[in-house]
Structure formats: structure tokens, C-alpha cells
Motif scaffolding. Structure first.
Motif, PDB file in Angstrom:
ATOM      1  N   CYS A 152     -15.959  -3.107   5.455  1.00 33.51           N
ATOM      2  CA  CYS A 152     -14.914  -2.775   4.481  1.00 33.51           C
ATOM      3  C   CYS A 152     -15.325  -1.582   3.625  1.00 33.51           C
ATOM      4  O   CYS A 152     -16.482  -1.464   3.218  1.00 33.51           O
ATOM      5  CB  CYS A 152     -14.631  -3.976   3.585  1.00 33.51           C
ATOM      6  N   GLY A 153     -14.359  -0.718   3.345  1.00 29.97           N
ATOM      7  CA  GLY A 153     -14.609   0.436   2.485  1.00 29.97           C
ATOM      8  C   GLY A 153     -15.076   0.054   1.090  1.00 29.97           C
ATOM      9  O   GLY A 153     -15.777   0.830   0.431  1.00 29.97           O
ATOM     10  N   MET A 154     -14.693  -1.144   0.640  1.00 30.81           N
ATOM     11  CA  MET A 154     -15.058  -1.586  -0.713  1.00 30.81           C
ATOM     12  C   MET A 154     -16.553  -1.842  -0.859  1.00 30.81           C
ATOM     13  O   MET A 154     -17.060  -2.021  -1.964  1.00 30.81           O
ATOM     14  CB  MET A 154     -14.278  -2.857  -1.078  1.00 30.81           C
ATOM     15  N   LEU A 155     -17.258  -1.904   0.303  1.00 27.57           N
ATOM     16  CA  LEU A 155     -18.713  -2.103   0.299  1.00 27.57           C
ATOM     17  C   LEU A 155     -19.465  -0.790   0.131  1.00 27.57           C
ATOM     18  O   LEU A 155     -20.691  -0.792   0.015  1.00 27.57           O
ATOM     19  CB  LEU A 155     -19.144  -2.739   1.628  1.00 27.57           C
ATOM     20  N   THR A 156     -18.744   0.343   0.135  1.00 23.34           N
ATOM     21  CA  THR A 156     -19.402   1.643   0.238  1.00 23.34           C
ATOM     22  C   THR A 156     -19.532   2.381  -1.089  1.00 23.34           C
ATOM     23  O   THR A 156     -20.005   3.520  -1.119  1.00 23.34           O
ATOM     24  CB  THR A 156     -18.635   2.570   1.214  1.00 23.34           C
ATOM     25  N   PHE A 157     -19.070   1.794  -2.191  1.00 24.25           N
ATOM     26  CA  PHE A 157     -19.170   2.480  -3.483  1.00 24.25           C
ATOM     27  C   PHE A 157     -19.277   1.431  -4.586  1.00 24.25           C
ATOM     28  O   PHE A 157     -19.187   0.230  -4.319  1.00 24.25           O
ATOM     29  CB  PHE A 157     -17.944   3.389  -3.700  1.00 24.25           C
ATOM     30  N   ILE A 182      -1.698   1.735  -7.566  1.00 23.85           N
ATOM     31  CA  ILE A 182      -2.357   3.000  -7.932  1.00 23.85           C
ATOM     32  C   ILE A 182      -3.845   2.916  -7.558  1.00 23.85           C
ATOM     33  O   ILE A 182      -4.402   3.854  -6.972  1.00 23.85           O
ATOM     34  CB  ILE A 182      -2.184   3.287  -9.447  1.00 23.85           C
ATOM     35  N   ARG A 183      -4.474   1.770  -7.863  1.00 24.35           N
ATOM     36  CA  ARG A 183      -5.879   1.549  -7.474  1.00 24.35           C
ATOM     37  C   ARG A 183      -6.056   1.698  -5.957  1.00 24.35           C
ATOM     38  O   ARG A 183      -6.926   2.447  -5.486  1.00 24.35           O
ATOM     39  CB  ARG A 183      -6.315   0.131  -7.903  1.00 24.35           C
ATOM     40  N   SER A 184      -5.210   1.013  -5.203  1.00 23.00           N
ATOM     41  CA  SER A 184      -5.354   1.048  -3.741  1.00 23.00           C
ATOM     42  C   SER A 184      -5.091   2.447  -3.191  1.00 23.00           C
ATOM     43  O   SER A 184      -5.810   2.921  -2.298  1.00 23.00           O
ATOM     44  CB  SER A 184      -4.399   0.036  -3.096  1.00 23.00           C
ATOM     45  N   LEU A 185      -4.072   3.122  -3.705  1.00 23.33           N
ATOM     46  CA  LEU A 185      -3.761   4.474  -3.224  1.00 23.33           C
ATOM     47  C   LEU A 185      -4.862   5.473  -3.615  1.00 23.33           C
ATOM     48  O   LEU A 185      -5.185   6.378  -2.844  1.00 23.33           O
ATOM     49  CB  LEU A 185      -2.403   4.942  -3.778  1.00 23.33           C
ATOM     50  N   ALA A 186      -5.452   5.290  -4.798  1.00 19.82           N
ATOM     51  CA  ALA A 186      -6.548   6.172  -5.217  1.00 19.82           C
ATOM     52  C   ALA A 186      -7.736   6.015  -4.274  1.00 19.82           C
ATOM     53  O   ALA A 186      -8.348   7.000  -3.835  1.00 19.82           O
ATOM     54  CB  ALA A 186      -6.957   5.870  -6.659  1.00 19.82           C
ATOM     55  N   ILE A 187      -8.066   4.777  -3.918  1.00 18.79           N
ATOM     56  CA  ILE A 187      -9.159   4.520  -2.972  1.00 18.79           C
ATOM     57  C   ILE A 187      -8.793   5.076  -1.588  1.00 18.79           C
ATOM     58  O   ILE A 187      -9.608   5.716  -0.917  1.00 18.79           O
ATOM     59  CB  ILE A 187      -9.481   3.011  -2.926  1.00 18.79           C
ATOM     60  N   SER A 188      -7.554   4.866  -1.176  1.00 21.90           N
ATOM     61  CA  SER A 188      -7.089   5.326   0.137  1.00 21.90           C
ATOM     62  C   SER A 188      -7.210   6.842   0.273  1.00 21.90           C
ATOM     63  O   SER A 188      -7.738   7.353   1.272  1.00 21.90           O
ATOM     64  CB  SER A 188      -5.627   4.892   0.318  1.00 21.90           C
ATOM     65  N   GLN A 189      -6.750   7.569  -0.747  1.00 20.00           N
ATOM     66  CA  GLN A 189      -6.784   9.036  -0.652  1.00 20.00           C
ATOM     67  C   GLN A 189      -8.168   9.602  -0.955  1.00 20.00           C
ATOM     68  O   GLN A 189      -8.646  10.493  -0.249  1.00 20.00           O
ATOM     69  CB  GLN A 189      -5.753   9.650  -1.618  1.00 20.00           C
ATOM     70  N   ARG A 190      -8.825   9.099  -2.002  1.00 19.07           N
ATOM     71  CA  ARG A 190     -10.076   9.713  -2.455  1.00 19.07           C
ATOM     72  C   ARG A 190     -11.265   9.362  -1.579  1.00 19.07           C
ATOM     73  O   ARG A 190     -12.181  10.167  -1.403  1.00 19.07           O
ATOM     74  CB  ARG A 190     -10.381   9.279  -3.891  1.00 19.07           C
ATOM     75  N   LEU A 191     -11.282   8.148  -1.039  1.00 20.63           N
ATOM     76  CA  LEU A 191     -12.454   7.730  -0.265  1.00 20.63           C
ATOM     77  C   LEU A 191     -12.188   7.686   1.231  1.00 20.63           C
ATOM     78  O   LEU A 191     -13.127   7.746   2.026  1.00 20.63           O
ATOM     79  CB  LEU A 191     -12.929   6.347  -0.735  1.00 20.63           C
ATOM     80  N   LEU A 192     -10.918   7.573   1.628  1.00 20.41           N
ATOM     81  CA  LEU A 192     -10.657   7.364   3.052  1.00 20.41           C
ATOM     82  C   LEU A 192      -9.687   8.379   3.658  1.00 20.41           C
ATOM     83  O   LEU A 192      -9.232   8.222   4.783  1.00 20.41           O
ATOM     84  CB  LEU A 192     -10.196   5.918   3.291  1.00 20.41           C
ATOM     85  N   GLY A 193      -9.380   9.418   2.870  1.00 23.50           N
ATOM     86  CA  GLY A 193      -8.758  10.613   3.443  1.00 23.50           C
ATOM     87  C   GLY A 193      -7.275  10.566   3.763  1.00 23.50           C
ATOM     88  O   GLY A 193      -6.783  11.450   4.490  1.00 23.50           O
ATOM     89  N   THR A 194      -6.513   9.588   3.251  1.00 21.49           N
ATOM     90  CA  THR A 194      -5.083   9.617   3.567  1.00 21.49           C
ATOM     91  C   THR A 194      -4.394  10.703   2.736  1.00 21.49           C
ATOM     92  O   THR A 194      -4.851  11.075   1.655  1.00 21.49           O
ATOM     93  CB  THR A 194      -4.398   8.256   3.351  1.00 21.49           C
ATOM     94  N   PRO A 201     -14.943  -1.784  17.849  1.00 17.75           N
ATOM     95  CA  PRO A 201     -14.334  -1.426  16.568  1.00 17.75           C
ATOM     96  C   PRO A 201     -13.805  -0.002  16.561  1.00 17.75           C
ATOM     97  O   PRO A 201     -14.297   0.865  17.284  1.00 17.75           O
ATOM     98  CB  PRO A 201     -15.526  -1.535  15.606  1.00 17.75           C
ATOM     99  N   LEU A 202     -12.815   0.235  15.707  1.00 22.95           N
ATOM    100  CA  LEU A 202     -12.274   1.572  15.464  1.00 22.95           C
ATOM    101  C   LEU A 202     -12.909   2.139  14.195  1.00 22.95           C
ATOM    102  O   LEU A 202     -13.502   1.397  13.407  1.00 22.95           O
ATOM    103  CB  LEU A 202     -10.757   1.479  15.293  1.00 22.95           C
ATOM    104  N   PRO A 203     -12.764   3.459  13.953  1.00 26.34           N
ATOM    105  CA  PRO A 203     -13.309   4.033  12.712  1.00 26.34           C
ATOM    106  C   PRO A 203     -12.609   3.478  11.467  1.00 26.34           C
ATOM    107  O   PRO A 203     -11.449   3.067  11.524  1.00 26.34           O
ATOM    108  CB  PRO A 203     -13.017   5.538  12.861  1.00 26.34           C
ATOM    109  N   LEU A 204     -13.319   3.494  10.342  1.00 24.38           N
ATOM    110  CA  LEU A 204     -12.791   3.003   9.067  1.00 24.38           C
ATOM    111  C   LEU A 204     -11.624   3.844   8.521  1.00 24.38           C
ATOM    112  O   LEU A 204     -10.595   3.287   8.126  1.00 24.38           O
ATOM    113  CB  LEU A 204     -13.964   2.928   8.073  1.00 24.38           C
ATOM    114  N   PRO A 205     -11.701   5.168   8.488  1.00 21.16           N
ATOM    115  CA  PRO A 205     -10.580   5.937   7.905  1.00 21.16           C
ATOM    116  C   PRO A 205      -9.339   5.886   8.805  1.00 21.16           C
ATOM    117  O   PRO A 205      -9.457   5.987  10.035  1.00 21.16           O
ATOM    118  CB  PRO A 205     -11.125   7.373   7.832  1.00 21.16           C
TER     119      PRO A 205
END
Lengths: 163, 163
Positions: free
Chosen positions: A91-96, B68-80, B21-25
Motif C-alpha cells: 500500500c502507498g500509505m506505507l511509503t511515507f 481532498i486527502r485522498s486526491l492529494a495523495i493520489s496526485q502528489r505521491l502516485l502521479g494521477t 502483481p501490477l505496479p502501484l501507481p
């Protein structure tokens, strides 16, 4: 073509064979709280069909105020009785950490989020925390069946977390 | 057998043909915010496969602090980069008011929720509200493609809401 337009084109195919409408209350009387992770296809992984279950998702699949709100509406107004929580491996939540993430935002835009990022360093421990938050909420009436699972992104399998 | 056990049995079937498994992002670099409604199968309705998109869902598909929390994590850490919002016809959020819902909880358990229930009386107006909350957030960096749609539970079709 943007990805959004590409997915809209897929929707035309979906609508062609769609048979609706179904009733509003979920027929299996279950609500699922899962991580937003792209590899976790909740309908597929649980063999759900349209109309059967509420599906609530966010970063981590953690239980915050908004999940309490959604679960309260699900149980009180739409009759669900069981709750299934799903976290997952890799999970991404484990990475920060919350501190790092919020500091990076503050450094970039000058404003520090007033909310918790809800990062965690152990999937099973955080699952127990999410279950504890549900058990502790006065707004969720039915807590006889609140069960937590970890989805393995390598195998597709769910493993139950002991409370 | 509980519904939870029944869905676990379905998971065994799913895992049998799972390839990971597939990649995380998310490979399509898109995050979707949709209502938890049981009739809205997000993977199906958008023709998504595992690994392609973050899927965030709650009661109404509204944008609150947790989205907002989830979207911030999605864009800032996982590149959406793109955001798709989905509300739908015949939504449960159209059937009550915040005041009624919170009063009923207070009458029953003695505690009034400190959070908004986020009920609404018009799907398109609430979609514009959700889009406005995203546009107004300093924590979400990429807002070039934020588009909102209403899913018709009778036909399976998405219709875009003009901003």
C-alpha cells in the motif's frame, strides 16, 4: 484523446448491455470500506454484481469521519447490516509519514493541511485501528459483523485480520 | 452463511485466475470520485481494468476533507493527473436533509454528529459544488482536467455536467 474521454467511450459499450434500474437499497445488505488502490477491483475481488453492496473507498481504506458519515447513512437509511474492511499489501500509505507529507505540501504551497494524512507503517495494525473506530462510533447502529481483510496484490486473495 | 462469508468464497474464485502483481501507481493516471451506491459499478461503467485508476467513493460522491486527502495523495505521491467525479440519478442523498438525519440520530442515541451529512436536493448543483471544492483546494496540484458526470441508474449512461 484524454483518459477521461477514453473511459467515456468505454461507458457507451457498458450502457449498450445494461439492464436497470435496480432498487436503491443494497440487496446483500453489506457495506465495504476499501483502499482506493487501482489494483483492488472490489466488485471483481468479491464477485459482486450491480445493486448488491455499498462500496466506500479512500486512500488507505482507513475509517475517518467521512467513512463514519457514509456508514451511518448506509445502515440507518439504506438497511445495510454487515461491514467489510479491506486494506492491501504494497500500500502507498506505507511509503511515507504524515509529518513528511504535510511538510512537503507546506514547503510547496505555504499551507499545512489541518487534516491527518492517515499514513501507517503496518497494514494489520491499521486495520485494527479502523475496526476500533467503527466499534467506538455512536452513529453506526449495527456492529455484529465488522470484519477486516488484507488483499494480496500478488495473488488476489483476501486474508482476515484477527480483531 | 453470512454475506461476508459468501463474498469470501467468491474471492477464492477470483484469486484462481488472478495475475499480479501490477505496479502501484495507476497506469491511466486518473482518480475517480464516485457515490458508494450499489448500482454504480465503477470498474464496469468505465471499462476499467485492475491497475488503471484510483477509485474513491462515499455517500453521494461528494468532496469532503477526506476526498481532498485522498486526491492529494493520489496526485502528489502516485502521479494521477485527471479527476472524474460521478454522481447518479435516484441517489439516496436526495431523500433526506442534514437536519432531519442528524436530529434522528440525536433523538435515538443522544449525540448529534458534529459533521455534515452532505445531503443535497439537486444532483447537478451538488456536482458543481464538488468540482468547486476541488478547484478551491490548495492541496491538489493538477486541476486541468476535473470533469463531473451523472450516471443514469436506468440506462447505465454517463452524462457530463457543465461546470
Amino acid at each position: 484523446m484524454s483518459v477521461t474521454d477514453e473511459l467515456l467511450a468505454n461507458n457507451s459499450d457498458y450502457a449498450r448491455t445494461f439492464s436497470g434500474p435496480l432498487p436503491l437499497p443494497p440487496s446483500k445488505r453489506v457495506a465495504i470500506v476499501a483502499c482506493m488502490d487501482a489494483r483492488l477491483n472490489v466488485y471483481g475481488a468479491l464477485g459482486l454484481a450491480e445493486g448488491e453492496a455499498h462500496v466506500i473507498r479512500n486512500a488507505g481504506g482507513v475509517v475517518t469521519e467521512d467513512e463514519i458519515r457514509s456508514l451511518a447513512i448506509s445502515q440507518r437509511l439504506l438497511g445495510t447490516e454487515e461491514i467489510i474492511l479491506i486494506h492491501h499489501t504494497d500500500c502507498g500509505m506505507l511509503t511515507f509519514t504524515d509529518d513528511e507529507f504535510k511538510r512537503s505540501i507546506q514547503d510547496e504551497v505555504g499551507i499545512k493541511p489541518s487534516w491527518a494524512a492517515e499514513a501507517f507503517d503496518d497494514v494489520e495494525t491499521d486495520m485494527r485501528q479502523s475496526m476500533a473506530r467503527i466499534k467506538n462510533s455512536p452513529f453506526i447502529p449495527r456492529k455484529e459483523s465488522v470484519r477486516g481483510f488484507v488483499f494480496d496484490v500478488a495473488t488476489g486473495k483476501l486474508t482476515e485480520v484477527n480483531a
